[in-house]
Design an enzyme around this catalytic site. Structure first.
Site, PDB file in Angstrom:
ATOM      1  N   CYS A 123      14.002  -9.892  19.937  1.00  0.00           N
ATOM      2  CA  CYS A 123      14.237  -8.466  20.110  1.00  0.00           C
ATOM      3  C   CYS A 123      15.747  -8.214  20.150  1.00  0.00           C
ATOM      4  CB  CYS A 123      13.578  -8.001  21.400  1.00  0.00           C
ATOM      5  SG  CYS A 123      14.049  -6.327  21.849  1.00  0.00           S
ATOM      6  N   CYS A 156      11.964  -5.055  28.708  1.00  0.00           N
ATOM      7  CA  CYS A 156      13.019  -4.909  27.691  1.00  0.00           C
ATOM      8  C   CYS A 156      13.741  -3.580  27.920  1.00  0.00           C
ATOM      9  CB  CYS A 156      12.384  -4.929  26.306  1.00  0.00           C
ATOM     10  SG  CYS A 156      13.500  -4.380  25.000  1.00  0.00           S
ATOM     11  N   CYS A 214       8.096  -6.476  20.667  1.00  0.00           N
ATOM     12  CA  CYS A 214       8.799  -7.200  21.713  1.00  0.00           C
ATOM     13  C   CYS A 214       7.859  -7.224  22.905  1.00  0.00           C
ATOM     14  CB  CYS A 214      10.097  -6.460  22.050  1.00  0.00           C
ATOM     15  SG  CYS A 214      10.758  -6.899  23.659  1.00  0.00           S
ATOM     16  N   GLU A 230      -9.446  16.406 -13.827  1.00  0.00           N
ATOM     17  CA  GLU A 230      -9.782  16.554 -12.408  1.00  0.00           C
ATOM     18  C   GLU A 230      -8.648  16.033 -11.545  1.00  0.00           C
ATOM     19  OE1 GLU A 230     -13.475  14.310 -12.757  1.00  0.00           O
ATOM     20  OE2 GLU A 230     -12.501  12.608 -11.788  1.00  0.00           O
ATOM     21  N   TYR A 290     -15.985  10.393  -7.999  1.00  0.00           N
ATOM     22  CA  TYR A 290     -15.642  10.842  -9.342  1.00  0.00           C
ATOM     23  C   TYR A 290     -16.141   9.915 -10.446  1.00  0.00           C
ATOM     24  CZ  TYR A 290     -11.901   7.647  -8.026  1.00  0.00           C
ATOM     25  OH  TYR A 290     -11.203   6.571  -7.554  1.00  0.00           O
ATOM     26  N   LYS A 319      -6.315  13.891  -9.178  1.00  0.00           N
ATOM     27  CA  LYS A 319      -6.170  12.482  -8.831  1.00  0.00           C
ATOM     28  C   LYS A 319      -5.927  12.443  -7.331  1.00  0.00           C
ATOM     29  CE  LYS A 319      -3.593   8.299 -10.156  1.00  0.00           C
ATOM     30  NZ  LYS A 319      -3.820   7.671  -8.892  1.00  0.00           N
ATOM     31  N   ASP A 357      -5.151  11.042  -3.795  1.00  0.00           N
ATOM     32  CA  ASP A 357      -4.284   9.958  -3.357  1.00  0.00           C
ATOM     33  C   ASP A 357      -4.888   9.299  -2.120  1.00  0.00           C
ATOM     34  OD1 ASP A 357      -2.166   8.299  -3.302  1.00  0.00           O
ATOM     35  OD2 ASP A 357      -0.745   9.735  -2.470  1.00  0.00           O
ATOM     36  N   CYS A 415      16.735  -7.224  23.915  1.00  0.00           N
ATOM     37  CA  CYS A 415      16.646  -8.061  25.113  1.00  0.00           C
ATOM     38  C   CYS A 415      16.597  -9.546  24.789  1.00  0.00           C
ATOM     39  CB  CYS A 415      15.424  -7.667  25.942  1.00  0.00           C
ATOM     40  SG  CYS A 415      13.875  -8.150  25.172  1.00  0.00           S
ATOM     41  N   LYS A 470       0.848  11.818 -13.522  1.00  0.00           N
ATOM     42  CA  LYS A 470       1.362  11.924 -12.156  1.00  0.00           C
ATOM     43  C   LYS A 470       2.371  13.063 -12.054  1.00  0.00           C
ATOM     44  CE  LYS A 470       1.470   8.071  -9.803  1.00  0.00           C
ATOM     45  NZ  LYS A 470       0.864   7.564  -8.581  1.00  0.00           N
TER      46      LYS A 470
HETATM   47  S1  IVH Z   1     -11.299   7.412 -12.518  1.00  0.00           S
HETATM   48  C1  IVH Z   1     -11.787   3.324 -14.969  1.00  0.00           C
HETATM   49  N1  IVH Z   1     -10.774   9.636 -11.246  1.00  0.00           N
HETATM   50  O1  IVH Z   1      -6.609   6.420  -9.246  1.00  0.00           O
HETATM   51  C2  IVH Z   1     -10.959   4.098 -14.034  1.00  0.00           C
HETATM   52  N2  IVH Z   1      -9.682   7.663 -10.533  1.00  0.00           N
HETATM   53  O2  IVH Z   1      -4.744   4.819 -11.046  1.00  0.00           O
HETATM   54  C3  IVH Z   1     -11.760   4.892 -13.080  1.00  0.00           C
HETATM   55  N3  IVH Z   1      -8.239   7.992  -8.577  1.00  0.00           N
HETATM   56  O3  IVH Z   1      -8.450   3.458  -9.676  1.00  0.00           O
HETATM   57  C4  IVH Z   1     -10.932   5.749 -12.213  1.00  0.00           C
HETATM   58  N4  IVH Z   1      -8.605  10.133  -8.329  1.00  0.00           N
HETATM   59  O4  IVH Z   1      -8.435   4.712  -7.327  1.00  0.00           O
HETATM   60  C5  IVH Z   1     -10.511   8.316 -11.339  1.00  0.00           C
HETATM   61  N5  IVH Z   1     -10.464  11.680 -10.196  1.00  0.00           N
HETATM   62  C6  IVH Z   1     -10.196  10.370 -10.280  1.00  0.00           C
HETATM   63  C7  IVH Z   1      -9.325   9.725  -9.398  1.00  0.00           C
HETATM   64  C8  IVH Z   1      -9.079   8.356  -9.551  1.00  0.00           C
HETATM   65  C9  IVH Z   1      -7.971   9.095  -7.854  1.00  0.00           C
HETATM   66  C10 IVH Z   1      -7.635   6.671  -8.330  1.00  0.00           C
HETATM   67  C11 IVH Z   1      -8.597   5.524  -8.463  1.00  0.00           C
HETATM   68  C12 IVH Z   1      -8.149   4.812  -9.686  1.00  0.00           C
HETATM   69  C13 IVH Z   1      -6.684   5.088  -9.653  1.00  0.00           C
HETATM   70  C14 IVH Z   1      -6.124   4.930 -11.051  1.00  0.00           C
END
Ligand code: IVH
Length: 668
Positions: free
Chosen positions: A409, A432, A427, A116, A227, A118, A120, A412, A315
């Site tokens: 600053c 200024c 500042c 799934e 998730y 990740k 951010d 000034c 990643k």
């Molecule tokens: S599962 C036991 N699923 O990425 C770990 N984490 O580097 C449970 N994150 O701590 C995390 N998308 O903050 C999981 N689909 C996803 C995610 C996800 C983003 C983040 C989360 C996690 C960090 C891990």
């Protein structure tokens, strides 16, 4: 309201349920079934009841999404199930190793996994008891996090109460994010409003959740993707893949896309497919998470000290280059914020030449241990702004210099201050010269009063010669004074004075924007000029009236109100009035007002056969308003070719959408 309390209690309960259902249909399912007007009417009715009978207010009331006084500090919450993080991998080999290791630990077994996105964002954990949201927390150190319940409640995609058959205890975990378009808009507004920009959507989301004042969090377009789970009681799951359907049933948003796999090839294929799709997601993603599906297998695999053996994050690569950090410069902004900026040996990244990059603030520099003279990594953060993301400490030779934010600053010499809860250093001297210059540059800029010839260099010269101390002085300039300046011949003087004279007739919104009121960007300025007959009416208006205007809202409304209560601002306005600037709003040409446009708010997006600004003027001339962002207040979206996120949002919200030919028909 001729209600007794018992009756009011019943009605409030019914309204809360209706509003919660509408929020779910609108934010989670993206299939609204109620008109904005009806939603607003129900909401207002609930506010009225709760105002009359404050004892009826419940913490899960939708009115409490934004409410209460700012906190002094966050309370702490101990996670009953620790919040762990994942090991990161950056190559397909490492993913392969991960899967092979599991195969060794579970010999002769298929190991189905789920892939799934990740997301951010910022990890959050929400605990529902008997279906009701009890609290929400950040991860913190994994054991103890901040209680961010009030900020989480402001997110409309987060239900206050779960739907359907609810488990006794359901702790749900996910990632809170600021969507990409919201991020771009927030940063544009912050820039216009003289506030420091966020480096990427993740920082913006973190900053929003860490607001002690939920009213500010409420203004940020936050969403959540859930998730995983923490503590659960009263329901049993066997597999992670069952969670998606459960989350949907409970009314909790989750990832639209996930892939099942039970071989390395399938995993890698899913990772590639996700990479091709993820740029179209509304939120930023930086990788794929691979998780073992069956909980019994997870249990056997167990944990290392800080992360599970049954999951890993892959990643995706961000484009990153190395170059030398030549110096760290300090920029002083219009509102006095000092921003450290990296002066780099020029380098190409993400297709463009980069010689400057953001370093955000002192804390970031310290955290990354960036020193002047270092070889640094530069990346386009959030796919937009170049940023220094790391340092080649291995290449140091000892001559690198540590950076210290100046205590004074650089422009000034005034002391600089760091406000409580803020990383930015300011500042405080409003006189200024850097701030004065930036304010005048902003006033004269193309987007504001558009005074040709009054650019950065000219403003600097005029300020240095004490011919300009504020924007009011612009209109006191004369040929005799200008003649003393370097490289100013008669012709240039005449041109500049003519441009200044010409600016007096600019439309009111440009003047409002040019004043540089904190938080007031172009769209708010236009909305204000549309709303008020003249500047005086705007100056006198109450915070409540200001907040009702599209593109204004609470923080902006308050800021405008405060601006016009400062004596020296009032004195400045009087000087501008005496200089003959236009304070009245544009008259809508008589007879043009059209019934289809009166009291409507439009958003124009995509490519059209005419400039968007021109079309906006056509709409305004007919009595309509034009706003920059689609919201529940939008009446109609005019969508040209290749319309993107605004069109999507309009569809989600059920806002009426017209293409150009339909629009032309309406005009005719
Ligand atoms: S599962 C036991 N699923 O990425 C770990 N984490 O580097 C449970 N994150 O701590 C995390 N998308 O903050 C999981 N689909 C996803 C995610 C996800 C983003 C983040 C989360 C996690 C960090 C891990």
């Amino acid at each position: 309201m001729a209600h007794d309390e018992a009756e009011a209690a019943k009605e409030a309960k019914r309204l809360r349920k209706t509003i919660a259902t509408d929020d779910y249909r609108y934010h989670v399912k993206a299939e609204p079934t109620t008109s904005d007007r009806e939603y607003d009417r129900n909401y207002k009715r609930l506010v009225d009841i709760e105002t009359q009978f404050p004892a009826l207010i419940t913490p899960d009331s939708p009115t409490q999404r934004v409410g209460g006084q700012p906190l002094k500090v966050f309370a702490q919450i101990t996670h009953r199930v620790p919040m762990l993080s994942l090991d990161n991998t950056y190559s397909e080999e490492e993913v392969t190793d991960f899967y092979r290791r599991m195969e060794r630990l579970l010999p002769d077994k298929k190991i189905p996994v789920v892939i799934e996105p990740k997301v951010d964002g910022v990890a959050v954990s929400l605990l529902y008891e008997k279906g009701e949201l009890r609290y929400a927390a950040t991860r913190g150190d994994g054991t103890v996090g901040d209680d961010i319940t009030r900020n989480i409640r402001t997110i409309r995609a987060v239900p206050q109460r779960l739907k359907g058959d609810v488990p006794d205890v359901f702790e749900v975990r996910g990632e809170a994010y600021l969507d990409k378009s919201g991020f771009a808009k927030l940063n544009a507004e912050r820039k216009n409003a003289g506030l420091p920009e966020f480096a990427n959507p993740r920082n913006a989301a973190a900053g929003s959740l860490k607001q002690l004042d939920p009213a500010i969090a409420a203004q940020r377009p936050l969403g959540v993707v859930f998730y995983g789970t923490g503590l659960i009681e009263g329901i049993a799951l066997e597999k992670h893949s069952q969670l998606f359907a459960l989350l949907k049933k409970l009314g909790l948003p989750c990832s639209e896309r996930w892939w099942p796999a039970d071989s390395i090839d399938e995993i890698l294929r899913a990772i590639h497919e996700l990479d091709a799709l993820r740029h179209d997601f509304p939120y930023q993603t930086d990788g794929a998470v691979i998780k073992v599906d069956a909980f019994v297998q997870r249990e056997i695999l167990g944990f290392t000290a800080k992360s599970p053996r049954w999951a890993i994050a892959f990643k995706y690569e961000a484009e990153r280059v190395e170059t030398r950090l030549l110096d760290i410069l300090i920029q002083v902004g219009r509102t006095g914020i000092l921003t450290p900026v990296a002066a780099l040996e020029p380098v190409t990244v993400g297709g463009s030449r980069v010689a400057r990059a953001t370093l955000h603030n002192e804390e970031e520099i310290e955290r990354k241990d960036v020193r002047i003279g270092d070889m640094v990594f530069v990346e386009k953060a959030g796919e937009v702004i170049p940023a220094v993301v790391g340092v080649r400490t291995d290449l140091r030779n000892g001559t690198e210099k540590k950076f210290r934010m100046p205590k004074k600053c650089p422009e000034c010499g005034s002391l600089v201050v760091k406000e409580e809860d803020q990383v930015a250093v300011r500042c405080v001297n409003s006189q200024c010269p850097a701030q004065v210059r930036r304010r005048i540059e902003h006033f004269a800029s193309r987007g504001a009063m558009d005074i040709e010839g009054l650019g950065e260099a000219m403003v600097a010269q005029l300020v240095a010669h004490k011919l300009l101390r504020d924007i009011g002085d612009v209109y006191a300039l004369n040929a005799a004074a200008l003649a003393d300046l370097e490289r100013m011949g008669e012709k240039s003087i005449a041109n500049l004075l003519e441009a200044i004279e010409g600016s007096k007739a600019r439309p009111l919104w440009r003047l409002i924007f040019g004043l540089g009121i904190l938080h007031v960007g172009v769209s708010a300025s236009r909305a204000l000029a549309d709303h008020f007959p003249d500047l005086d009416a705007m100056m006198k208006s109450s915070v409540e009236e200001l907040q009702r205007i599209p593109d204004v809202g609470e923080v902006v409304g308050q800021s405008i109100h405060d601006f016009f209560r400062e004596p020296h601002n009032l004195e400045l306005i009087e000087r501008l009035r005496r200089a003959g600037l236009r304070f009245e709003a544009e008259k809508k040409p008589e007879g043009l007002e059209a019934p289809g446009f009166k009291n409507t708010t439009w958003v124009i997006t995509g490519t059209l056969s005419q400039l968007r600004d021109e079309i906006a003027d056509i709409i305004r001339a007919r009595g309509g308003k034009v706003s920059a962002s689609v919201s529940k207040k939008t009446t109609c979206v005019l969508a040209g070719e290749e319309a993107g996120s605004k069109l999507e949002k309009a569809k989600q919200l059920g806002v009426r959408i017209l293409n150009e030919s339909e629009f032309r028909k309406l005009l005719a």
